[in-house]
Scaffold this motif. Structure first.
Motif, short mmCIF file in Angstrom:
data_model
loop_
_atom_site.label_atom_id
_atom_site.label_comp_id
_atom_site.label_asym_id
_atom_site.label_seq_id
_atom_site.Cartn_x
_atom_site.Cartn_y
_atom_site.Cartn_z
N GLU B 145 0.82 -1.22 0.00
CA GLU B 145 0.00 0.00 0.00
C GLU B 145 0.85 1.26 0.00
OE1 GLU B 145 -2.52 -0.98 3.34
OE2 GLU B 145 -4.07 -1.75 1.99
N GLY B 146 2.15 1.09 -0.20
CA GLY B 146 3.01 2.25 -0.34
C GLY B 146 3.36 2.96 0.95
N LYS B 147 3.04 2.37 2.09
CA LYS B 147 3.44 2.99 3.36
C LYS B 147 4.95 2.87 3.54
CE LYS B 147 1.22 1.47 7.05
NZ LYS B 147 0.12 0.51 7.29
N PHE B 148 5.47 1.74 3.03
CA PHE B 148 6.90 1.51 3.11
C PHE B 148 7.49 1.65 1.71
CE2 PHE B 148 5.66 0.35 7.07
CZ PHE B 148 5.51 -1.00 7.41
N CYS B 149 8.79 1.97 1.65
CA CYS B 149 9.44 2.04 0.34
C CYS B 149 10.12 0.72 0.04
CB CYS B 149 10.50 3.14 0.34
SG CYS B 149 9.83 4.72 0.80
N ARG B 150 10.17 0.37 -1.23
CA ARG B 150 10.91 -0.83 -1.63
C ARG B 150 12.32 -0.72 -1.07
NH1 ARG B 150 8.92 -4.48 -5.11
NH2 ARG B 150 10.84 -5.61 -5.48
N GLY B 151 12.80 -1.83 -0.48
CA GLY B 151 14.15 -1.78 0.07
C GLY B 151 14.20 -1.44 1.55
N ASP B 152 13.09 -0.96 2.10
CA ASP B 152 13.05 -0.80 3.57
C ASP B 152 13.33 -2.18 4.17
OD1 ASP B 152 10.47 1.75 4.12
OD2 ASP B 152 12.59 1.88 3.52
N ALA B 153 13.90 -2.17 5.36
CA ALA B 153 14.47 -3.41 5.87
C ALA B 153 13.71 -4.07 7.00
CB ALA B 153 15.91 -3.15 6.33
N ALA B 154 13.90 -5.37 7.09
CA ALA B 154 13.51 -6.14 8.26
C ALA B 154 14.77 -6.84 8.75
CB ALA B 154 12.43 -7.16 7.93
N VAL B 155 14.92 -6.89 10.07
CA VAL B 155 16.11 -7.49 10.66
C VAL B 155 15.69 -8.70 11.48
CG1 VAL B 155 17.91 -7.11 12.38
CG2 VAL B 155 17.37 -5.31 10.75
N MET B 156 16.43 -9.81 11.33
CA MET B 156 16.15 -10.97 12.16
C MET B 156 17.47 -11.65 12.51
SD MET B 156 14.53 -13.64 9.44
CE MET B 156 15.47 -14.30 8.06
N LEU B 157 17.42 -12.52 13.51
CA LEU B 157 18.62 -13.24 13.92
C LEU B 157 18.89 -14.38 12.96
CD1 LEU B 157 18.06 -13.54 17.79
CD2 LEU B 157 18.94 -11.61 16.45
N HIS B 158 20.16 -14.66 12.78
CA HIS B 158 20.54 -15.79 11.92
C HIS B 158 19.94 -17.09 12.44
CE1 HIS B 158 22.81 -18.45 9.38
NE2 HIS B 158 23.38 -19.01 10.42
N TYR B 159 19.80 -17.15 13.77
CA TYR B 159 19.25 -18.38 14.36
C TYR B 159 17.73 -18.33 14.51
CZ TYR B 159 24.09 -19.52 15.38
OH TYR B 159 25.42 -19.78 15.27
N GLY B 177 10.75 -6.01 0.52
CA GLY B 177 11.57 -5.61 1.65
C GLY B 177 12.97 -6.22 1.55
N TYR B 178 13.88 -5.63 2.28
CA TYR B 178 15.28 -6.08 2.30
C TYR B 178 15.54 -6.70 3.67
CZ TYR B 178 20.40 -5.69 2.18
OH TYR B 178 21.74 -5.96 2.22
N VAL B 179 16.02 -7.94 3.67
CA VAL B 179 16.14 -8.66 4.94
C VAL B 179 17.60 -8.77 5.38
CG1 VAL B 179 15.68 -10.83 6.13
CG2 VAL B 179 14.07 -9.98 4.41
N ILE B 180 17.84 -8.42 6.63
CA ILE B 180 19.19 -8.52 7.19
C ILE B 180 19.19 -9.55 8.30
CG2 ILE B 180 20.95 -7.29 8.52
CD1 ILE B 180 19.92 -4.74 7.14
N GLU B 181 20.16 -10.49 8.23
CA GLU B 181 20.28 -11.49 9.30
C GLU B 181 21.43 -11.10 10.21
OE1 GLU B 181 20.48 -15.60 8.30
OE2 GLU B 181 18.84 -15.49 6.84
N VAL B 182 21.17 -11.15 11.50
CA VAL B 182 22.22 -10.83 12.47
C VAL B 182 23.00 -12.09 12.78
CG1 VAL B 182 22.69 -9.91 14.76
CG2 VAL B 182 20.65 -9.17 13.52
N PRO B 183 24.29 -12.13 12.42
CA PRO B 183 25.06 -13.33 12.74
C PRO B 183 25.30 -13.37 14.25
CG PRO B 183 26.49 -11.65 11.79
CD PRO B 183 25.11 -11.07 11.80
N LEU B 184 25.22 -14.54 14.83
CA LEU B 184 25.48 -14.66 16.26
C LEU B 184 26.59 -15.66 16.50
CD1 LEU B 184 21.98 -14.74 17.98
CD2 LEU B 184 23.46 -12.79 17.56
N PRO B 185 27.46 -15.37 17.42
CA PRO B 185 28.52 -16.33 17.73
C PRO B 185 27.91 -17.54 18.41
CG PRO B 185 28.52 -14.54 19.33
CD PRO B 185 27.50 -14.18 18.30
#
Lengths: 451, 465
Positions: B145-159, B177-185
Motif C-alpha cells: 500500500e506504499g506505506k513503506f518504500c521498496r528496500g526498507d528493511a527487516a532485521v532478524m537473527l541468523h538463528y 523488503g530487504y532482509v538482514i540477518e544478524v550473525p550470532l557467535p
C-alpha cells in the motif's frame, strides 16, 4: 454394492473388500450408540452448521492424539506425513480428482477461501491484475467468504459483483438467468472478471445450485478462474470435481462426512492453477506445494486430518455406503419439510430437487419475524424453552415483489432443517409442535424473552 | 472436582471444617503465592503424582526434548476432553453461550501472567508460527500500500526459527523488503557479542536512507538455544528508530521471565504448549496498544473481520478450540508445584544446567553457553570423534539415538569456522528439563554416547539415505 464403487477408497482398506450381507449393516441401535454423546433431549436438526462425528471415529481420533502425546518426535518424523497422505488419497478417489497432488487438507472452508483469495490479493499487489478487475460472488455467499473478499480483494483494489439469488426459488433457470445478468454487468466498462466464487450448496438460505451449468457459463463468458465453495457438499451431494470443471473446490469433511472438527479438503486443478498458492501460515515447508505446506503449519493437533480411513469404515457400514446415506437423508428431509409445511400452512423455500440433506421451510407469518434479531431471538427461544436446535433465516422482501403468503400474511422467516443419520421423526415433530404452540399462544418474535 | 473459575457452580468447599487444616497428608498447602482458587487449596504434588500425570508418555524413552513439542499432564488432557465433549454434545449452544466467555477467561489469565495492561492486547492463536504470519502480513501490506518504500528493511537473527525465516521470505522479501540477518557467535560466552552484532545489523539496515520497519528477535533461540538479552535489544531498537519490534518467544512462557511492560516490545508471542503444560496447540500474541498496530488481522478471515485481532482469532471457522480453553485448568496444575510457575522455571533451569555439566564432564566436551544464558534447555557438545559434518549427519545421529538407544534429543550441527583447529566440537545436543524428567534420562543419554564412542562410531559410517 459398495465394494465395486471406485470411490470407496484404496484397496488397502480392509472392509471395502468384503461383500456386505444385510445382517452386517449398521442397525438403528448401533447408530444410537454411535451418537450417544449427543444431548439426548435436544431435537438436533441443524447438522448443517457444525456437523457431527460418530463415537467410533472419535475413538480413532483419540488413538491418534495419544500416539502424538506419547512420543511426539517419533510421531512427527515417522507417522504424521504418511497418515495425512493416506487421508488425501481417499479423498482424491472420493471426489474423482486426477492426482493426489491436487488435494490439500486444511482446517475448514474458511481457511481455503483465505488461501485462494490471498493469491488474488497478491496478483493485485504485484500488478498482475488491474485496479477494478472483478471478483464475482453470490449475494448469499457465506459471511466469512464475503469478509475474505473484503480483506484480500477490495483492499487490494479489486471490485466485487454480487449475484442475487432469488428466494424462495422455483427453478434452476432463475439462478442461471441471474448469473448471466451479473456477468454482463461485470464485463461492462471493460472490466475483467478474474474469479467467480460459486457455492455448491448455499448456506442461508440453503439451496442446491446448478453448479455444472453455472461453471460452464463462467467458462463460456471468459471468467478466468472459478472457485467452488462447497462447504456442505461432501456427504450430502455427489462430488465429482472433473465433472464440475472448476479450478478450485473446497468442502468441509466435518459437516456431512462424519469427521471430527475440523478438516476440509481443497482441490486445485493441476492444469489450470499455478503453483503460487500458499497456506497463509508459513512454515519451513513453504514452497513445497500447497498440500505439503498445509500438512504442517506448526505444532498442532492434526488428528482430525488423520481419521478419514476410520470414517470410510463407518460410512461403509451403512447400506449403500455414503450414497445410501445421501439418498436417505434427502428423502427424509424432504418428507419432514413437507410434513411441517402441511402443519404450518406455509411453503418450502425450494423445490425438493434443489435440496440435498437440508431444506428451507417457511414459518407462519403470525410469528412476525421481521429482522435478523427476531430470527436470532426465535432460535434462542426454541433452544432454551423447547430444546429444539434449528437455524432461522429472515427473508427480506424484495422491492416491488409480492412475496409468498400464508393465510395470515407474508412469509418472512424460514427454518433450515437438516437430516443426518442420527435424526428421528420425533425431532421434527418437536419443532412442529413448538411452532404451533407459539402461534396458538399468539406469540410474535418481539414478545420472546432473550434467555 | 472443582470446576472453572467463573462458573456459577464453582465448588468452593462443601465441608467447612476442612478450612482449618487442609488435607491431612500434606503440611505445605499454603506455600503457593498465587491467588487461591479454593478456600482449601489442593495439596502440592508429590513425585508419584507427577509420574501419574505423565503416565501417557512412552516409558521406554528418555524424553529430553521438551523444547520441540512440549508436554501436557493428564489432568489437563481430561479437562480438554470434557470441553470437547461439551462441544460435540450440543455445538450450537456451546458456540452461542460458552465459547467466547471461555476464551476471554483464558486471555485474562494470560494477561495477568505476562503483565500486559489490557486484555485487548492478548490474542490467542494456534502457535508462534501463526503469530509470525499475522505480524508479517501487515508488513507485506505496508509495502503493497506504499506505506513503506521498496528496500526498507527487516532485521532478524541468523538463528531465527525456520518457519519464521520462511514467513519473512513470503511476506517481506516477496513484497519488496530487504532482509538482514544478524550473525550470532556460537558457542557464545557473553551477551556482549550478541549486542554488538545486533547494533551493527541495525546500522546496515539504515544505510542508503532505508528505514528498518521491523526487528524480529528471539527471546530464546531454538537451535542452537541461547537466551537472548531481549530487553537490551528492544532498547537499542528504540534508540535506532526501528518502527516495530516483534519478539518470537516460542519458548518464553514457563521457561523465562515474560513481562511485557519490562521487555517493551510491540509484539510478543509465546507457545503455551511447550513449557506451559497446554495441549497442542495454543499460543498467545501480545500486541501493545498503540496506533502503530491497529491493522493486524488473522489471515484466516471470518465474519469477525474488523472486530480486532483478539476477536478475529477467537473464531476462524469451525474448529476444535478446546486447547484454547484449558488455561484455567493449567493454572490449577501449575499451582500444585511449590512456587508455582516460578518454582518450576527455577528448578528446571538448575537441573538442566546440572545435567549439562554432568554430560560435558563425562564426554570431555563443553556447554554451548554459560549457565546464565540458558533457560530450561542447554546445548551440550558431543564428542568431536563423531565427525558430525552436516545437518544430515545430525539428523541421522538423532534417529540412531531414538531407534537404537531410546533417547529423544535434537542435535545441532555447528559448522567449523575458518581458522578453527581440528578436533573442534561440531555437534551439540539440546537437552531440556521439564517436571517429568529424572536423572536416569540423562544417564541413559550419557551412556548411549559413551557406547558409541567405545564402538568408534562416526557419522561417516551412517547409511546414506
Amino acid at each position: 454394492m459398495q465394494h465395486d464403487d471406485p470411490r470407496n477408497g484404496e484397496s488397502t482398506h480392509r472392509s471395502s473388500k468384503k461383500p456386505k450381507i444385510s445382517s452386517q449393516f449398521i442397525t438403528e441401535s448401533d447408530i444410537r450408540d454411535e451418537f450417544s454423546h449427543h444431548h439426548p433431549r435436544v431435537a438436533r436438526i441443524n447438522n448443517g452448521s457444525f456437523g457431527s462425528c460418530p463415537g467410533s471415529v472419535l475413538a480413532a481420533q483419540r488413538h491418534w492424539q495419544l500416539q502424538f502425546l506419547r512420543q511426539p518426535d517419533a510421531f512427527y518424523f515417522n507417522s504424521l506425513r504418511d497418515g495425512i497422505t493416506a487421508s488425501r488419497k481417499i479423498i482424491k478417489d472420493l471426489i474423482n480428482a486426477d492426482h493426489v497432488d491436487e488435494v490439500s487438507l486444511v482446517d475448514n472452508a474458511t481457511t481455503a477461501a483465505a488461501i485462494v483469495l490471498q493469491r488474488i490479493g497478491r496478483s493485485f499487489a504485484e500488478g498482475k491484475f488491474q485496479k477494478n478487475d472483478t471478483v464475482l460472488m453470490l449475494h448469499c455467499a457465506y459471511e466469512a467468504v464475503k469478509k475474505s473478499i473484503q480483506a484480500y480483494v477490495t483492499r487490494a483494489g479489486g471490485s466485487v459483483i454480487e449475484v442475487r439469488l432469488p428466494f424462495p426459488v422455483n427453478s434452476e433457470e432463475e439462478i442461471i438467468s441471474e448469473l448471466k445478468k451479473s456477468i454482463d454487468e461485470g464485463k461492462s466498462n471493460g472490466r475483467r472478471i478474474r474469479l467467480a466464487i460459486i457455492d455448491h450448496i448455499t448456506s442461508m438460505p440453503s439451496v442446491v445450485i446448478p453448479l455444472k451449468e453455472l461453471v460452464r457459463i463462467c467458462r463460456a463468458e471468459g471468467i478466468e478462474q472459478v472457485f467452488v465453495d462447497a462447504a456442505h457438499a461432501i456427504g450430502s451431494v455427489k462430488v465429482d470435481v472433473k465433472e464440475v470443471g472448476a479450478d478450485f473446490y473446497v468442502s468441509n469433511l466435518h459437516k456431512w462426512f462424519f469427521c471430527p472438527p475440523s478438516v476440509a479438503f481443497l482441490y486445485c486443478n493441476k492444469s489450470t492453477t499455478s503453483s503460487d498458492l500458499h497456506h497463509p501460515v508459513v512454515s519451513h515447508e513453504y514452497g513445497n506445494g500447497l498440500p505439503i505446506e498445509s500438512s504442517w503449519t506448526g505444532t498442532r493437533d492434526y488428528s482430525s486430518q488423520l481419521v478419514v480411513p476410520a470414517v470410510l469404515e463407518f460410512v461403509n457400514r451403512f447400506e449403500g455406503g455414503i450414497e445410501g446415506i445421501m439418498k436417505r437423508n434427502h428423502d427424509q428431509v424432504v418428507k419432514m419439510g413437507k410434513m411441517l409445511v402441511e402443519s404450518w400452512g406455509t411453503n418450502l423455500g425450494s423445490p425438493p430437487e434443489m435440496s440435498a440433506a437440508m431444506i428451507m421451510v417457511g414459518l407462519p407469518s403470525r410469528l412476525c419475524l421481521n429482522s435478523e434479531k427476531d430470527a436470532l431471538k426465535l432460535r434462542s427461544h426454541l433452544r432454551d424453552c423447547y430444546e429444539v436446535e434449528v437455524p432461522i433465516f429472515h427473508q427480506v422482501p424484495k422491492d416491488g415483489e409480492e412475496g409468498v403468503r400464508d393465510k395470515d400474511g407474508f412469509i418472512t422467516g424460514y427454518v433450515r432443517i437438516s437430516h443426518q443419520v442420527y435424526n428421528t421423526l420425533e425431532d421434527y415433530e418437536k419443532l412442529r409442535d413448538a411452532i404451533n404452540q407459539l402461534v396458538e399462544d399468539g406469540k410474535t418474535c418481539k414478545m420472546l424473552f432473550k434467555e | 472436582m472443582a470446576s472453572s473459575l467463573h462458573s456459577n457452580n464453582t465448588q468452593i468447599c462443601p465441608n467447612p471444617t476442612a478450612l482449618n487444616g487442609g488435607s491431612a497428608a500434606d503440611g505445605n498447602s499454603q506455600i503457593s503465592k498465587k491467588p487461591r482458587l479454593y478456600a482449601d487449596p489442593p495439596p502440592l504434588f508429590i513425585p508419584s503424582d507427577i509420574i501419574s500425570e505423565f503416565s501417557h508418555h512412552d516409558p521406554a524413552v528418555a524424553r529430553i526434548n521438551n523444547g520441540s513439542f512440549g508436554c501436557c499432564p493428564s489432568s489437563v488432557l481430561s479437562a480438554q476432553n470434557q470441553l470437547q465433549l461439551q462441544w460435540l454434545r450440543q455445538p450450537d449452544d456451546f458456540y452461542f453461550n460458552q465459547l467466547q466467555p471461555k476464551i476471554i477467561q483464558s486471555r485474562t489469565i494470560i494477561k495477568d501472567i505476562i503483565n500486559a495492561d489490557h486484555v485487548d492486547e492478548v490474542s490467542i492463536v494456534d502457535n508462534a508460527t501463526t503469530a509470525a504470519a499475522i505480524v508479517l502480513q501487515q508488513i507485506a501490506w505496508g509495502f503493497a500500500e506504499g506505506k513503506f518504500c521498496r528496500g526498507d528493511a527487516a532485521v532478524m537473527l541468523h538463528y531465527a526459527y525456520g518457519a519464521v525465516k520462511k514467513s519473512v521470505e513470503a511476506y517481506v522479501t516477496r513484497a519488496g523488503g530487504y532482509v538482514i540477518e544478524v550473525p550470532l557467535p556460537f558457542p557464545v560466552s557473553s551477551v556482549d557479542g550478541i549486542v554488538k552484532e545486533f547494533r551493527q545489523a541495525l546500522r546496515r539496515g539504515k544505510q542508503n536512507g532505508r528505514k528498518v520497519r521491523l526487528a524480529v528477535i528471539d527471546h530464546v533461540t531454538s537451535m542452537p538455544t541461547v537466551v537472548i538479552p531481549v530487553k537490551e535489544l528492544v532498547t537499542i531498537c528504540r534508540e535506532e528508530g526501528v518502527d516495530q519490534v516483534f519478539v518470537d518467544a516460542a519458548h518464553g512462557i514457563g521457561c523465562v521471565d515474560v513481562d511485557m511492560k519490562q521487555i517493551g516490545a510491540d509484539f510478543y508471542t509465546s507457545n503455551l504448549h511447550k513449557w506451559f503444560f497446554c495441549p497442542p496447540s495454543v499460543a498467545f500474541l501480545y500486541c501493545k496498544k498503540s496506533t502503530n498496530n491497529s491493522d493486524l488481522h488473522h489471515p484466516v478471515v471470518s465474519h469477525e473481520y474488523g472486530n480486532g485481532l483478539a476477536i478475529e482469532s477467537a473464531w476462524i471457522g469451525t474448529r476444535d478450540y478446546s486447547s484454547y480453553l484449558v488455561v484455567p485448568k493449567v493454572l490449577e496444575f501449575i499451582n500444585r508445584f511449590e512456587g508455582g510457575i516460578e518454582g518450576i522455571k527455577k528448578r528446571n533451569h538448575e537441573y538442566v544446567v546440572e545435567m549439562g555439566q554432568m554430560l560435558v564432564k563425562a564426554w570431555g566436551t563443553r556447554l554451548g553457553c554459560p549457565p546464565e544464558m540458558c533457560s530450561s534447555m542447554v546445548m551440550v557438545g558431543l564428542p568431536a570423534c563423531f565427525g558430525i559434518s552436516s545437518d544430515h549427519d545430525a539428523l541421522e545421529l538423532r534417529t540412531c539415538l531414538r531407534d537404537k538407544f531410546g533417547v529423544e534429543v535434537p542435535i545441532y550441527y555447528r559448522p567449523p569456522k575458518d581458522g578453527e583447529e581440528g578436533g573442534v566440537v561440531t555437534g551439540y545436543a539440546r537437552i531440556s528439563y521439564q517436571v517429568y524428567n529424572k536423572v536416569e534420562d540423562y544417564y541413559k543419554f550419557r551412556d548411549a554416547i559413551n557406547q558409541l564412542v567405545d564402538n568408534a562410531f562416526t557419522c561417516a559410517s551412517l547409511p546414506i539415505s
